[in-house]
Each structure stands twice: as C-alpha cells, then as structure tokens.
Design a protein around this motif. Structure first.
Motif, PDB file in Angstrom:
ATOM      1  N   VAL A 104       1.176   5.391  13.401  1.00  0.00           N
ATOM      2  CA  VAL A 104       0.947   3.945  13.299  1.00  0.00           C
ATOM      3  C   VAL A 104       1.179   3.464  11.873  1.00  0.00           C
ATOM      4  N   VAL A 105       0.630   4.166  10.908  1.00  0.00           N
ATOM      5  CA  VAL A 105       0.797   3.752   9.507  1.00  0.00           C
ATOM      6  C   VAL A 105       2.253   3.903   9.074  1.00  0.00           C
ATOM      7  N   LEU A 106       2.897   4.969   9.495  1.00  0.00           N
ATOM      8  CA  LEU A 106       4.300   5.178   9.124  1.00  0.00           C
ATOM      9  C   LEU A 106       5.184   4.079   9.711  1.00  0.00           C
ATOM     10  N   ALA A 107       4.954   3.728  10.960  1.00  0.00           N
ATOM     11  CA  ALA A 107       5.726   2.642  11.574  1.00  0.00           C
ATOM     12  C   ALA A 107       5.457   1.315  10.866  1.00  0.00           C
ATOM     13  N   ALA A 108       4.209   1.073  10.496  1.00  0.00           N
ATOM     14  CA  ALA A 108       3.878  -0.168   9.791  1.00  0.00           C
ATOM     15  C   ALA A 108       4.574  -0.238   8.433  1.00  0.00           C
ATOM     16  N   TRP A 109       4.592   0.885   7.721  1.00  0.00           N
ATOM     17  CA  TRP A 109       5.292   0.921   6.425  1.00  0.00           C
ATOM     18  C   TRP A 109       6.787   0.629   6.619  1.00  0.00           C
ATOM     19  N   ALA A 110       7.392   1.229   7.641  1.00  0.00           N
ATOM     20  CA  ALA A 110       8.819   1.015   7.900  1.00  0.00           C
ATOM     21  C   ALA A 110       9.122  -0.444   8.238  1.00  0.00           C
ATOM     22  N   MET A 111       8.128  -1.137   8.801  1.00  0.00           N
ATOM     23  CA  MET A 111       8.310  -2.550   9.157  1.00  0.00           C
ATOM     24  C   MET A 111       7.920  -3.488   8.021  1.00  0.00           C
ATOM     25  N   GLY A 112       7.521  -2.932   6.876  1.00  0.00           N
ATOM     26  CA  GLY A 112       7.195  -3.771   5.731  1.00  0.00           C
ATOM     27  C   GLY A 112       5.797  -4.347   5.745  1.00  0.00           C
ATOM     28  N   LYS A 113       4.913  -3.784   6.553  1.00  0.00           N
ATOM     29  CA  LYS A 113       3.533  -4.264   6.617  1.00  0.00           C
ATOM     30  C   LYS A 113       2.724  -3.712   5.440  1.00  0.00           C
ATOM     31  N   ARG A 114       1.656  -4.412   5.085  1.00  0.00           N
ATOM     32  CA  ARG A 114       0.715  -3.886   4.121  1.00  0.00           C
ATOM     33  C   ARG A 114      -0.022  -2.703   4.762  1.00  0.00           C
ATOM     34  N   THR A 115      -0.128  -1.611   4.015  1.00  0.00           N
ATOM     35  CA  THR A 115      -0.717  -0.400   4.598  1.00  0.00           C
ATOM     36  C   THR A 115      -1.712   0.244   3.632  1.00  0.00           C
ATOM     37  N   ALA A 116      -2.702   0.903   4.230  1.00  0.00           N
ATOM     38  CA  ALA A 116      -3.685   1.658   3.450  1.00  0.00           C
ATOM     39  C   ALA A 116      -4.174   2.816   4.309  1.00  0.00           C
ATOM     40  N   ILE A 117      -4.643   3.861   3.637  1.00  0.00           N
ATOM     41  CA  ILE A 117      -5.248   4.982   4.354  1.00  0.00           C
ATOM     42  C   ILE A 117      -6.579   5.328   3.703  1.00  0.00           C
ATOM     43  N   ILE A 130       1.507  12.925   2.912  1.00  0.00           N
ATOM     44  CA  ILE A 130       2.800  12.246   3.074  1.00  0.00           C
ATOM     45  C   ILE A 130       2.619  10.739   3.005  1.00  0.00           C
ATOM     46  N   LEU A 131       1.650  10.231   3.771  1.00  0.00           N
ATOM     47  CA  LEU A 131       1.433   8.783   3.808  1.00  0.00           C
ATOM     48  C   LEU A 131       1.027   8.247   2.439  1.00  0.00           C
ATOM     49  N   GLY A 132       0.291   9.058   1.674  1.00  0.00           N
ATOM     50  CA  GLY A 132      -0.159   8.611   0.362  1.00  0.00           C
ATOM     51  C   GLY A 132       0.967   8.231  -0.580  1.00  0.00           C
ATOM     52  N   LYS A 133       2.164   8.746  -0.335  1.00  0.00           N
ATOM     53  CA  LYS A 133       3.315   8.443  -1.183  1.00  0.00           C
ATOM     54  C   LYS A 133       3.886   7.054  -0.893  1.00  0.00           C
ATOM     55  N   VAL A 134       3.625   6.516   0.319  1.00  0.00           N
ATOM     56  CA  VAL A 134       4.298   5.277   0.704  1.00  0.00           C
ATOM     57  C   VAL A 134       3.351   4.105   0.938  1.00  0.00           C
ATOM     58  N   VAL A 135       2.075   4.361   1.212  1.00  0.00           N
ATOM     59  CA  VAL A 135       1.166   3.246   1.499  1.00  0.00           C
ATOM     60  C   VAL A 135       0.834   2.484   0.218  1.00  0.00           C
ATOM     61  N   ASP A 136       0.248   1.294   0.403  1.00  0.00           N
ATOM     62  CA  ASP A 136      -0.098   0.446  -0.737  1.00  0.00           C
ATOM     63  C   ASP A 136      -1.420   0.826  -1.387  1.00  0.00           C
ATOM     64  N   PHE A 149      -3.187  12.076  -5.105  1.00  0.00           N
ATOM     65  CA  PHE A 149      -2.551  10.797  -4.813  1.00  0.00           C
ATOM     66  C   PHE A 149      -2.189  10.061  -6.105  1.00  0.00           C
ATOM     67  N   PRO A 150      -1.216   9.146  -6.031  1.00  0.00           N
ATOM     68  CA  PRO A 150      -0.848   8.366  -7.223  1.00  0.00           C
ATOM     69  C   PRO A 150      -2.039   7.559  -7.747  1.00  0.00           C
ATOM     70  N   THR A 151      -2.308   7.674  -9.031  1.00  0.00           N
ATOM     71  CA  THR A 151      -3.516   7.079  -9.623  1.00  0.00           C
ATOM     72  C   THR A 151      -3.607   5.563  -9.465  1.00  0.00           C
ATOM     73  N   PRO A 152      -2.549   4.786  -9.707  1.00  0.00           N
ATOM     74  CA  PRO A 152      -2.727   3.329  -9.710  1.00  0.00           C
ATOM     75  C   PRO A 152      -3.213   2.749  -8.385  1.00  0.00           C
ATOM     76  N   LYS A 153      -2.904   3.421  -7.280  1.00  0.00           N
ATOM     77  CA  LYS A 153      -3.270   2.837  -5.991  1.00  0.00           C
ATOM     78  C   LYS A 153      -4.396   3.585  -5.289  1.00  0.00           C
ATOM     79  N   THR A 154      -5.062   4.492  -5.997  1.00  0.00           N
ATOM     80  CA  THR A 154      -6.110   5.316  -5.398  1.00  0.00           C
ATOM     81  C   THR A 154      -7.481   4.836  -5.863  1.00  0.00           C
ATOM     82  N   PHE A 155      -8.398   4.677  -4.903  1.00  0.00           N
ATOM     83  CA  PHE A 155      -9.720   4.140  -5.200  1.00  0.00           C
ATOM     84  C   PHE A 155     -10.790   5.038  -4.578  1.00  0.00           C
ATOM     85  N   TRP A 156     -11.757   5.417  -5.386  1.00  0.00           N
ATOM     86  CA  TRP A 156     -12.885   6.213  -4.900  1.00  0.00           C
ATOM     87  C   TRP A 156     -13.932   5.269  -4.314  1.00  0.00           C
ATOM     88  N   THR A 157     -13.969   5.210  -3.006  1.00  0.00           N
ATOM     89  CA  THR A 157     -14.879   4.295  -2.311  1.00  0.00           C
ATOM     90  C   THR A 157     -16.066   5.011  -1.678  1.00  0.00           C
TER      91      THR A 157
END
Length: 358
Positions: A104-117, A130-136, A149-157
């Motif tokens: 679902v997330v991969l398809a959303a990314w391919a369609m240009g949707k905002r994505t998060a995991i 894998i998804l961590g490389k492409v999601v927002d 994961f890439p630091t700028p988009k990673t949040f410890w929640t």
C-alpha cells in the motif's frame, strides 16, 4: 489511509493513531487497509472504522516454492492497492507494519501521495528498510532505530498506545485484595510456550494457590486445554481466548508474563507494570529480544529466553517474587519512566505538518 494489521501488535498502534486523528479533528475520513486473515476484521468494525482488504503473503520463513508464490502475489497486492488509492484519494498514507503496509505504501509513493511509516522495533524489518528510503516521514519507537533511516525525515515518537491505556481505570475488584495477581498472555494469538510453562508451574505452586490470582489470555489454540488444566488442579483462574478489554487485566496485575513485541512493551510502560518478558525466538532479526533489552537494562523488566522457560524455572521465579513483591513496584516505576504517552498525538501532528507543508 492507514495500512497495517494482521496481529494486535500492528493493529492496536494503528488504532491508537486513528483515535488521535479523530480527537484532533472529527472531520478526517480514515480508511484502514488490512488482510482477510488478520485480526482487523474482528476489531475495526466494532470500533466503527472502515476496512478494505488486499491479498498479501509473507516471504519470511518459507520454502523457496512458497516464496515464489508470495513474490507473484506482490504484483496483485500492488494492483489492489493502486485501485483502493484511486478510489479513496487519501491526502496521506501511513504504514503501521504488517504484510499489507508494504504494497500500500509503495503504491502510494509511486502515485505521488504523501507517505509515512512507523517502525515499532529496535531493528527494522526488510520492508520498512526499503520503504524508509522513499517515504516522506519515518516514525520510530526506540531511539536506537534512527541509525537505519535518513536523519532529516526520522522522528522518535515512541509506539502509540490506545487511549484506554491512559485513561483512569477503576480500582481492582474487592476479591483481588490481598492476592498476588499474575496476568499471562502471548499477544492476540497466544504463545504455546507461555501456556505450557504456566501449566507445568501450577502443581509446583500448589501451596501458594490461595495467595495467587491468575488471569490468562491463552489465544485460540490452547484455550480449552488451559481451562481444563486450571480446573483440574483447582485454580480459580480467569481464562480467556482473547480479551477485548485487556487494559483491565493490566490494571489488576502485580506481575505480567508476556512476549516482547513493541506494542506490549509500550502498554507495560503506559500502565507502569513489572513484567517477565519472554521474547518470541523466531521473530525477524530477533527483534523481540532487542526490544526487551531496552527495558531490562534499566531494571524495568526481567528478560527470560524462550529456551530457558519451563515450569520449574517459572515457579521458582514466581515464588521468589510472591514472597518479596517490593522490587516489582520499583520495576513498574522504571517502566513508567520510559513511557511516551503522547506518541499517537505526536505522529498525528507530524502527519498534518507533512500534508500542509510537505
């Protein structure tokens, strides 16, 4: 759109996030995407959330022949995900883990949707790596996970827990007074090793029977057998296949015996409860052991390897704790100190920020 589920470990944090979205703003339309075989069909519709399902399968722990079948199913899963996305047109797709999250997330990314995991465990699985490389956005439960994961988009929640675990709970029933209450559970599907070890421990604890109350969620496979074991040995235990209001069992317990999935650990923290953690030994990357060590290293839980757990070991440990329960209160305080009770709300705010500003 929230994708994920299969087991309570993935579904219940997703449900916590959905609750937080609606608490912030009653207007959002929320659609869950899960699988036909998952727990979500049983739970979500009772909670009033819409659910669509796709066909998915795991690649982990299967023969090569079955892995080939699972790979062929991925293209079908992506197609089903694409059609759901075209129909629902979400502003955001959030993957909360489980087999449905990936396609679902991969398809959303391919369609240009905002994505998060959201990654629950200390060591992420292959799909989220894998998804961590492409999601927002990437939300993580443990700070140690940030390295993957890439630091700028990673949040410890932290890991979201449902609001029922944070609400004031009624006092334990009067019949619990003076008893040492043990809550045993192995997740939504149960855990045979926990069940069998508890069955073996009962005759070894017979002299303490009048001082102990047991609440036991067995899962469906061992339910009838465990009911018979307690009855035959004269234990007044409360035995359930699945507990809808599991927070009540947490609240009553002096000690909890359980697996070490991230959702369980964050529920323990939210409730401030001491636990004997028995990680599932076949979890990917042995992530349950790594999860459990986060609590063990600060004195917030006992960590027992699955291979070491048996009736004799368990009865000896329980006897020690029943006769001297004082350390459990300190252990519970240390667990509570690790809690991140606003995890769901923080994820929701970061999702709104993503949609507004990109």
């Amino acid at each position: 759109m929230i994708a994920g589920g299969g087991t309570g470990g993935h579904l219940f944090p997703a449900l916590a996030v959905a609750e937080a979205f609606l608490e912030r703003d009653a207007r959002p339309q929320i659609l869950f995407v899960g699988s036909q075989k998952g727990l979500e069909k049983q739970v979500l519709r009772k909670q009033g959330f819409a659910l669509e399902t796709i066909e998915v399968a795991s690649l982990v722990g299967k023969s090569w022949r079955k892995k080939i079948g699972s790979l062929l199913l991925i293209s079908k899963s992506l197609g089903q995900s694409w059609r759901l996305l075209r129909s629902f047109q979400p502003d955001l797709v959030l993957g909360m883990g489980g087999y449905t999250s990936g396609p679902v997330v991969l398809a959303a990314w391919a369609m240009g949707k905002r994505t998060a995991i959201h990654e629950q465990n200390v060591i992420p699985g292959l799909s989220n790596k894998i998804l961590g490389k492409v999601v927002d956005r990437v939300f993580i439960s443990f700070p140690e996970t940030a390295q993957f994961f890439p630091t700028p988009k990673t949040f410890w929640t932290g890991n979201p827990v449902r609001k029922r675990f944070k609400a004031p709970l009624p006092q334990p029933p009067a019949e619990d007074k003076g008893l040492f209450t043990i809550f045993v559970f192995g997740g939504s599907q149960g855990a045979h090793r926990l069940n069998s070890s508890m069955a073996e421990a009962l005759p070894l604890l017979a002299d303490l029977k009048q001082r102990i109350r047991v609440i036991h969620q067995t899962g469906p496979k061992d339910y009838q057998q465990m009911r018979e074991v307690y009855a035959q040995q004269g234990w007044a235990a409360e035995v359930y296949s699945f507990l809808e209001e599991i927070e009540m069992a947490y609240a009553r317990a002096d000690l909890i015996i359980c697996r070490a999935g991230a959702s369980t650990l964050f529920e323990l923290m939210a409730m401030g409860k001491a636990a004997i953690l028995v990680p599932f030994p076949f979890a990917a990357n042995d992530h349950q052991t790594l999860n459990a060590r986060a609590l063990e290293k600060v004195g917030a839980a006992f960590l027992v390897a699955d291979r070491e757990l048996n009736g004799e070991f368990l009865s000896n440990l329980l006897r020690k704790l029943i006769n001297d329960p004082a350390p459990l209160k300190e252990m519970g305080k240390r667990a509570a100190a690790l809690a991140k009770l606003e995890a769901a709300q923080n994820i929701v705010e970061l999702c709104y920020e993503l949609v507004r500003h990109g």
